[in-house]
Design a protein around this motif. Structure first.
Motif, PDB file in Angstrom:
ATOM      1  N   SER A 136       0.843  -1.200   0.000  1.00 16.50           N
ATOM      2  CA  SER A 136       0.000   0.000   0.000  1.00 16.50           C
ATOM      3  C   SER A 136       0.877   1.249   0.000  1.00 16.50           C
ATOM      4  O   SER A 136       1.980   1.259   0.554  1.00 16.50           O
ATOM      5  CB  SER A 136      -0.897   0.028   1.234  1.00 16.50           C
ATOM      6  N   SER A 137       0.348   2.318  -0.594  1.00 14.76           N
ATOM      7  CA  SER A 137       1.073   3.587  -0.613  1.00 14.76           C
ATOM      8  C   SER A 137       0.444   4.620   0.322  1.00 14.76           C
ATOM      9  O   SER A 137       0.963   5.723   0.473  1.00 14.76           O
ATOM     10  CB  SER A 137       1.123   4.154  -2.040  1.00 14.76           C
ATOM     11  N   ARG A 138      -0.690   4.265   0.945  1.00 19.12           N
ATOM     12  CA  ARG A 138      -1.329   5.148   1.929  1.00 19.12           C
ATOM     13  C   ARG A 138      -2.246   4.307   2.808  1.00 19.12           C
ATOM     14  O   ARG A 138      -2.465   3.116   2.544  1.00 19.12           O
ATOM     15  CB  ARG A 138      -2.142   6.250   1.246  1.00 19.12           C
ATOM     16  N   GLU A 143       2.350  -0.790 -10.806  1.00 16.88           N
ATOM     17  CA  GLU A 143       1.205  -0.778  -9.907  1.00 16.88           C
ATOM     18  C   GLU A 143       0.334  -1.998 -10.161  1.00 16.88           C
ATOM     19  O   GLU A 143       0.108  -2.379 -11.307  1.00 16.88           O
ATOM     20  CB  GLU A 143       0.384   0.494 -10.090  1.00 16.88           C
ATOM     21  N   GLN A 195       1.721  -0.704  -4.838  1.00 17.97           N
ATOM     22  CA  GLN A 195       2.975  -0.358  -5.489  1.00 17.97           C
ATOM     23  C   GLN A 195       3.938  -1.530  -5.422  1.00 17.97           C
ATOM     24  O   GLN A 195       3.997  -2.255  -4.419  1.00 17.97           O
ATOM     25  CB  GLN A 195       3.613   0.859  -4.819  1.00 17.97           C
ATOM     26  N   HIS A 234       8.504   1.399  -7.411  1.00 14.17           N
ATOM     27  CA  HIS A 234       7.330   2.135  -6.951  1.00 14.17           C
ATOM     28  C   HIS A 234       7.466   3.627  -7.244  1.00 14.17           C
ATOM     29  O   HIS A 234       8.514   4.106  -7.674  1.00 14.17           O
ATOM     30  CB  HIS A 234       7.111   1.906  -5.454  1.00 14.17           C
ATOM     31  N   ILE A 235       6.375   4.340  -7.016  1.00 13.93           N
ATOM     32  CA  ILE A 235       6.391   5.776  -7.211  1.00 13.93           C
ATOM     33  C   ILE A 235       7.342   6.403  -6.194  1.00 13.93           C
ATOM     34  O   ILE A 235       7.566   5.868  -5.110  1.00 13.93           O
ATOM     35  CB  ILE A 235       4.986   6.387  -7.040  1.00 13.93           C
ATOM     36  N   HIS A 236       7.920   7.534  -6.565  1.00 14.76           N
ATOM     37  CA  HIS A 236       8.875   8.204  -5.679  1.00 14.76           C
ATOM     38  C   HIS A 236       8.454   9.645  -5.457  1.00 14.76           C
ATOM     39  O   HIS A 236       8.055  10.333  -6.403  1.00 14.76           O
ATOM     40  CB  HIS A 236      10.281   8.166  -6.284  1.00 14.76           C
ATOM     41  N   CYS A 253       7.825   7.558  -1.735  1.00 19.82           N
ATOM     42  CA  CYS A 253       6.693   6.815  -1.168  1.00 19.82           C
ATOM     43  C   CYS A 253       7.081   6.350   0.230  1.00 19.82           C
ATOM     44  O   CYS A 253       7.454   5.182   0.430  1.00 19.82           O
ATOM     45  CB  CYS A 253       6.324   5.627  -2.052  1.00 19.82           C
ATOM     46  N   CYS A 313       5.299   3.231   1.565  1.00 21.27           N
ATOM     47  CA  CYS A 313       5.686   1.960   0.944  1.00 21.27           C
ATOM     48  C   CYS A 313       6.757   1.248   1.774  1.00 21.27           C
ATOM     49  O   CYS A 313       6.683   0.038   2.011  1.00 21.27           O
ATOM     50  CB  CYS A 313       6.203   2.206  -0.471  1.00 21.27           C
ATOM     51  N   ASP A 360      -0.484  15.856   0.079  1.00 21.32           N
ATOM     52  CA  ASP A 360       0.402  14.737  -0.253  1.00 21.32           C
ATOM     53  C   ASP A 360       1.862  15.100   0.020  1.00 21.32           C
ATOM     54  O   ASP A 360       2.170  16.190   0.522  1.00 21.32           O
ATOM     55  CB  ASP A 360       0.189  14.289  -1.695  1.00 21.32           C
ATOM     56  N   HIS A 361       2.769  14.172  -0.323  1.00 22.06           N
ATOM     57  CA  HIS A 361       4.179  14.373  -0.034  1.00 22.06           C
ATOM     58  C   HIS A 361       4.789  15.515  -0.828  1.00 22.06           C
ATOM     59  O   HIS A 361       5.869  16.002  -0.493  1.00 22.06           O
ATOM     60  CB  HIS A 361       4.958  13.077  -0.319  1.00 22.06           C
TER      61      HIS A 361
END
Length: 513
Positions: free
Chosen positions: A80-82, A229, A255, A260-262, A264, A267, A430-431
């Motif tokens: 999970s990313s969140r 993803e 992710q 993965h997305i950066h 994160c 993660c 968000d970040h």
């Protein structure tokens, strides 16, 4: 809604879609037009949005940035990313590992929490099983169907509050407890064992039907390495249906732990977590609900019943007015438009949610709706409807907008005006420091949250603010040129953007606001 009559209409329209290969994908009205729209080879459409919002939508049309393969490559670790919110509400993080053997063995961890920030763990589930990929889905374009088999499911409890709650849901016999014994924190309890024919999952309300539908996307950013993803099937919004529900839409994607997305930060925390040491997520930066401005989708979104769309909303907090434009597509990349549905009206905030901390309850009313059709099967349905029940019958044309407000909506497509809907909104940062808008998840069965008891307890994919302007009108200019004839203006209309409430099921557009 028209019940059985609507069901037969949907079924007839769906059969027409199958014959023509390209099916109409409708959904609820929380969706948006993107640029460029190209309904067919003889028609080209240009959209002119304000630059900020156009930039956010442009990536949806970039074929080189997202790829997907069938069958999907599942090997690896997905997290999970969140903090995820499921209907109920339930708050959880997921950590799934698929091995490289032909059997595709699965080890999954689901960590459940007592708060919407995933900061206080309640219990963790350890799931072991096997997955077998089948064929490309005939229902959800771009997805792969699969069959899963559970081997074992265990539970570890982390808090005294969870012990009390679970003791009321699970019989002592399921947990192997003797008379007078109670659950103990940090001890593994077996809930399911296929070899010993032990099954307490029904009483627990647990299901892994999400594994029955899969899609893996690889994103290729311009200036960073690719990210992968994993989309798994949606969870039914009705608790009583979730155990048997075969998904046709997706949850928020997991992710890939290596790609993965950066950045994160979540993660890494979920990746390192275990059943005895669940990840404790940092509290997100929640902000007061300030809807002013315009909001757009961050990705091509999916809905149950093979619906793909993008959304564009606009709000004016001072006047409590909203507008929403939802562009529906026939493909999971949102490149082939089916129809555009826009709506507008008023809303009021009614207070803070007692179920989801940080969320706000609202009531929306839709008083106006417009429709632009790009798919000929749907066009024929509208032109054959009863006179006065859905705009100007016989005047529907490809790419030409019709206002259906004066006919109180569109009876043939189950759109009724005016309409009221009870909603749930939440905002976070968000970040990257940009605000995110979470809108209540639509009911899986296509119904409307038209009374307080049906108010959502979970959210759709968050949207991002693309403009702080409070004016609701967005200029949507569409000019079409047929290759065999002179230029014709197919539509010139003022579109806006924003908030919820019109539900469109593939062949039926139902405004539930």
């Amino acid at each position: 809604m028209a019940g059985e009559r609507l069901f037969h209409l949907l079924r007839r329209f769906w059969m027409v879609c199958l014959v023509q290969v390209l099916c109409v994908k409708g959904t609820k009205l929380w969706e948006v037009p993107t640029a460029p729209l190209t309904p067919n080879g003889n028609l080209s459409t240009k959209l002119f949005w304000e630059p900020q919002c156009q930039a956010h939508l442009r990536h949806l049309q970039n074929e080189a940035r997202i790829t997907a393969t069938i069958p999907p490559k599942l090997d690896g670790h997905w997290v999970s990313s969140r903090c995820e919110v499921r209907p109920g509400p339930e708050f959880l993080t997921r950590s799934y590992t698929f091995n490289q053997s032909p059997a595709r063995l699965l080890r999954a961890l689901q960590h459940y929490y007592s708060d919407s920030d995933c900061h206080t763990p309640s219990y963790s589930l350890v799931i072991r099983g096997k997955l077998r990929l089948r064929q490309a889905s005939w229902i959800t374009h771009g997805a792969t169907e699969a069959e899963h088999q559970l081997h074992k499911v265990g539970m570890v409890v982390h808090s005294q509050k969870a012990i009390h709650h679970l003791s009321t849901r699970l019989p002592s016999s399921c947990l192997g407890l003797k008379a007078g014994e109670h659950l103990v924190r940090h001890r593994l309890y077996e809930l399911f064992n296929s070899k010993e024919e032990k099954d307490c999952l029904g009483a627990f309300g647990f299901s892994m039907m999400e594994l029955e539908l899969l899609r893996v996307e690889t994103h290729h950013p311009s200036h960073s390495r690719p990210a992968k993803e994993l989309f798994l099937g949606d969870v039914h919004t009705d608790w009583n249906e979730r155990v048997h529900h075969r998904p046709t839409g997706y949850q928020e994607p997991l992710q890939n732990a290596m790609h993965h997305i950066h950045p994160c930060p979540v993660c890494a925390l979920v990746y390192r977590g275990s059943e005895h040491h669940p990840p404790v997520l940092p509290s997100p930066t929640s902000i007061p609900l300030d809807l002013n401005g315009r909001w757009v989708s961050q990705r091509c979104e999916s809905r149950p019943s093979i619906l793909f769309l993008t959304r564009l909303f606009a709000f004016n907090e001072e006047q409590r007015t909203w507008e929403g434009t939802y562009q529906h597509y026939s493909d999971p990349m949102c490149r082939h438009p089916s129809f555009t549905l826009s709506a507008s009206g008023h809303y009021v905030k009614t207070g803070n949610s007692v179920k989801v901390r940080g969320a706000t309850e609202l009531v929306f009313k839709v008083t106006r709706a417009k429709l632009v059709v790009f798919e000929r099967a749907l066009l024929r349905e509208l032109n054959s409807s009863q006179n006065g029940s859905c705009g100007e019958v016989g005047d529907w044309e490809i790419g030409v907008e019709q206002d259906v407000t004066w006919t109180d909506g569109c009876e043939a497509l189950a759109i009724g005006l005016p309409h009221k809907e009870y909603e749930l909104f939440k905002m976070e940062v968000d970040h990257k420091g940009q605000p995110l808008l979470f809108v209540g998840e639509r009911p899986t069965d296509g119904s409307s949250p038209d009374r307080p008891a049906k108010r959502p307890t979970s959210f759709q994919t968050p949207m991002v603010r693309c403009s702080t302007a409070t004016g609701l009108e967005l200029r949507y200019s569409s000019q079409s040129e047929r290759s065999t004839g002179p230029k014709t203006s197919s539509a010139n209309a003022l579109y806006s953007s924003t908030s919820l409430l019109v539900v469109v099921n593939i062949l039926s557009l139902g405004i539930f606001i």
